[in-house]
Design a protein around this motif. Structure first.
Motif, PDB file in Angstrom:
ATOM      1  N   CYS A 138      -8.933  -6.834  -4.885  1.00 39.37           N
ATOM      2  CA  CYS A 138      -9.394  -5.445  -4.965  1.00 39.37           C
ATOM      3  C   CYS A 138     -10.750  -5.341  -5.665  1.00 39.37           C
ATOM      4  O   CYS A 138     -10.989  -4.424  -6.463  1.00 39.37           O
ATOM      5  CB  CYS A 138      -8.373  -4.528  -5.637  1.00 39.37           C
TER       6      CYS A 138
ATOM      7  N   LEU B 257     -12.405   2.287  -3.282  1.00 40.52           N
ATOM      8  CA  LEU B 257     -12.860   1.926  -1.950  1.00 40.52           C
ATOM      9  C   LEU B 257     -12.960   3.228  -1.166  1.00 40.52           C
ATOM     10  O   LEU B 257     -12.000   4.004  -1.131  1.00 40.52           O
ATOM     11  CB  LEU B 257     -11.814   0.998  -1.328  1.00 40.52           C
TER      12      LEU B 257
ATOM     13  N   TRP C 237     -10.392  -6.701   1.151  1.00 40.99           N
ATOM     14  CA  TRP C 237     -10.594  -6.241  -0.244  1.00 40.99           C
ATOM     15  C   TRP C 237      -9.403  -6.660  -1.116  1.00 40.99           C
ATOM     16  O   TRP C 237      -9.571  -7.150  -2.227  1.00 40.99           O
ATOM     17  CB  TRP C 237     -10.780  -4.728  -0.178  1.00 40.99           C
TER      18      TRP C 237
ATOM     19  N   LEU D 273      -3.448   4.845  -1.099  1.00 46.30           N
ATOM     20  CA  LEU D 273      -4.413   5.350  -0.113  1.00 46.30           C
ATOM     21  C   LEU D 273      -4.213   6.846   0.082  1.00 46.30           C
ATOM     22  O   LEU D 273      -3.102   7.295   0.385  1.00 46.30           O
ATOM     23  CB  LEU D 273      -4.250   4.597   1.215  1.00 46.30           C
TER      24      LEU D 273
ATOM     25  N   VAL E 203      -9.551  -3.076   4.177  1.00 43.42           N
ATOM     26  CA  VAL E 203      -8.612  -3.000   3.049  1.00 43.42           C
ATOM     27  C   VAL E 203      -7.967  -4.364   2.809  1.00 43.42           C
ATOM     28  O   VAL E 203      -7.852  -4.815   1.659  1.00 43.42           O
ATOM     29  CB  VAL E 203      -7.519  -1.924   3.309  1.00 43.42           C
TER      30      VAL E 203
ATOM     31  N   LEU F  40       0.858  -1.179   0.000  1.00 47.02           N
ATOM     32  CA  LEU F  40       0.000   0.000   0.000  1.00 47.02           C
ATOM     33  C   LEU F  40       0.894   1.228   0.000  1.00 47.02           C
ATOM     34  O   LEU F  40       1.833   1.325   0.791  1.00 47.02           O
ATOM     35  CB  LEU F  40      -0.850  -0.025   1.282  1.00 47.02           C
TER      36      LEU F  40
ATOM     37  N   ILE G 290      -7.858   4.166  -2.704  1.00 43.14           N
ATOM     38  CA  ILE G 290      -8.647   4.111  -1.475  1.00 43.14           C
ATOM     39  C   ILE G 290      -8.734   5.536  -0.935  1.00 43.14           C
ATOM     40  O   ILE G 290      -7.698   6.188  -0.764  1.00 43.14           O
ATOM     41  CB  ILE G 290      -7.955   3.212  -0.428  1.00 43.14           C
TER      42      ILE G 290
END
Ligand code: UD1
Length: 378
Positions: free
Chosen positions: A373, A144, A368, A93, A365, A3, A116
Motif C-alpha cells: 500500500c 489512492l 499497490w 474503498l 489496487v 478489501l 481508496i
C-alpha cells in the motif's frame, strides 16, 4: 489481500457494481466484502438497484437511515467502526461524495487502514453543497485516488495531494452504462407500466426531469420557479418526471402539486437503473440537478440542461452534451429552445469512458497492495 467496499446511497450502487465484478476476475485473488450503510433504504432507492445490476448482497448492513447531516454521518461512523474491526481489511474503498463516503473514509484512516477513493478530485467550487465538503475531505484522507476526468488531477494537485497517489482511469459509472445499455427498458413500456400507455402518442419526443438537490427543492420560491418553467416546457414537449423522495416531500409541503399534476407531465416514483437508462437514452432532452446524469447523458449523446449554477464535472460541458442553466427560467428556456431548434449541444465521449475503468482500478489496487500500500517510485 482483502478489501472492504462501502455503499450507502443510490448513486453509489452503479459505481460499485463493476468494481466488484472487476475484483472477482482478478488473480491473485483479493477478498472483497461489501458494507451497506443504509443511508438509502427504500426499495425504489436501493434493492431495485442491487437486483438489476447483480450486486451481491452486502456482507454487512449498518441500517443507519435518514437524519441531519451530523446525525447521519455520526451514525455511519459509529456503526462502521466495529465492522472494520471485525473484517480487518487491507484497505477500504469508497466511491462518490455522499455522507457515507466521508464517514467511512474518516473512520478507516484514523484506524490506520488505507483509503481508496473512486471518483476523486471532482470540484464544483461551491462549498454550500454538502457533497463538495464530502469530496474535499475524503480526498485529503485518501491514500489512492482514482479520477474520472483530467480536471480531477489538477484539482487534487492544487490541494497538495501527491502526484503518485492519483490515477486517471475513467468513469466506472459509464462501465455500468455500457454493460446495461441493451437491457434498457423502453420508454413506451414505462409509460404503460405506470398507467399512461398513450402519454407519448402523437408527440415528437419527450423530456426527462429530475430534481433533488437541497438548493433546488428545499426553498419554496426556487422549487416553484423550476416547476413553473418545467410546466412551460411540458406544453410543447411532454415531461417524464421520476420524483425523488425528498422532492416529493417538498412539493407536498409547499402546496405545489398543481404545477405537476398535469396531463403533459408523467409523475413517476424513483426509477430503477434500467428504466432510467431507457428514459435518458431516448429523451430529446434531460433537465437535471444530478451529477451522475450529467455524465450519463454525455455518454449517451443526449442533450442535458443542468439546473445548477456550477458543475463538478466540467468535461460534460467542455466535451459532452451538457449546458449549465442554473435556476434562471430564461436561461433554462434558452437552452431548451436550442435543443428544439438545433438538437442541442453535440458532444463526444470523454477519454477512458470506455467501459473499462473498473478493470484499470482493480489492476492498480492489486499492484499497490503488493507494494504494501505504498505509491510506486517515480
Ligand atoms: C443523497 C446524497 C446526494 C445524492 C442523493 C441521491 C448526501 C449528502 N447526499 O441525497 O449526494 O445525490 O443521495 O439520491 O449524502 N429518503 C427516503 N427514502 C430513502 C432515502 C431517503 O424517503 O431511501 C428521504 C428521507 O426523507 C430523507 C431524505 O430523503 O430525509 C434525504 O435523504 P438523504 O440520504 O439525507 O439525502 P438525499 O437527498 O437522498
Amino acid at each position: 489481500f482483502s478489501l472492504l467496499c462501502v455503499v450507502g446511497a443510490r448513486p453509489n450502487f452503479m459505481k460499485m457494481a463493476p468494481i466488484m465484478a472487476a475484483f472477482s476476475a482478478l488473480q491473485p485473488k483479493v477478498d472483497v466484502k461489501l458494507v451497506h450503510t443504509g443511508q438509502h433504504y427504500d426499495v425504489a432507492m436501493n434493492h431495485q438497484y442491487f437486483q438489476a445490476l447483480g450486486i451481491p448482497d452486502p456482507d454487512i448492513n449498518l441500517e443507519v437511515g435518514s437524519g441531519s447531516h451530523a446525525v447521519q454521518t455520526a451514525d455511519v461512523m459509529k456503526k462502521f467502526e466495529p465492522a472494520l474491526d471485525e473484517v480487518q481489511p487491507t484497505a477500504v474503498l469508497v466511491v462518490g461524495d455522499v455522507n457515507s463516503t466521508i464517514a467511512c473514509a474518516l473512520v478507516a484512516t484514523k484506524k490506520g487502514v488505507p483509503v481508496i477513493h473512486v471518483e476523486a478530485g471532482l470540484r464544483s467550487g461551491d462549498r454550500a453543497m454538502p457533497e463538495e465538503i464530502n469530496r474535499v475531505l475524503t480526498d485529503q484522507i485518501s491514500d489512492l485516488l482514482f479520477t474520472t476526468e483530467e480536471s480531477g488531477k489538477a484539482n487534487l494537485l492544487r490541494e497538495g495531494i501527491a502526484d503518485g497517489r492519483i490515477h486517471f482511469v475513467g468513469n466506472v459509472m459509464i462501465d455500468t452504462l455500457r454493460r446495461n445499455l441493451e437491457r434498457a427498458v423502453p420508454t413506451t413500456q414505462i409509460c404503460a407500466d405506470h398507467g399512461r400507455p398513450d402519454f407519448l402518442k402523437g408527440k415528437a419526443g419527450y423530456a426527462v426531469l429530475t430534481l433533488h438537490r437541497p438548493s433546488n427543492v428545499d426553498d419554496p420560491a426556487v422549487l416553484k420557479a423550476l416547476l413553473e418553467t418545467a410546466a412551460k416546457i411540458a406544453e410543447r414537449t411532454p415531461i417524464i418526471f421520476p420524483v425523488h423522495p425528498r422532492t416529493r416531500g417538498m412539493i407536498d409541503k409547499f402546496g405545489l402539486s398543481h404545477l405537476v399534476d398535469r396531463s403533459d407531465v408523467l409523475l413517476l416514483p424513483p426509477m430503477g437503473y434500467l428504466e432510467m437508462l431507457g428514459l435518458m437514452k431516448d429523451a430529446r432532452v434531460v433537465l437535471t440537478d444530478s451529477g451522475g446524469i450529467q455524465e450519463e447523458t454525455t455518454a449517451l449523446g443526449t442533450p442535458c440542461i443542468t439546473l445548477r449554477n456550477n458543475t463538478e464535472r466540467p468535461i460534460t460541458v467542455d466535451e459532452g452534451t451538457n449546458t449549465i442553466a442554473g435556476q434562471d427560467p430564461q436561461k433554462i428556456m434558452a437552452a431548451y429552445e436550442d435543443v428544439m431548434a438545433n438538437g442541442g449541444k453535440a458532444g463526444r465521449v470523454p477519454q477512458f469512458w470506455d467501459g473499462r475503468a473498473s478493470e484499470r482500478i482493480a489492476a492498480e489496487v492489486l499492484a499497490w497492495m503488493q507494494r504494501g500500500c505504498t505509491i510506486a517510485a517515480a
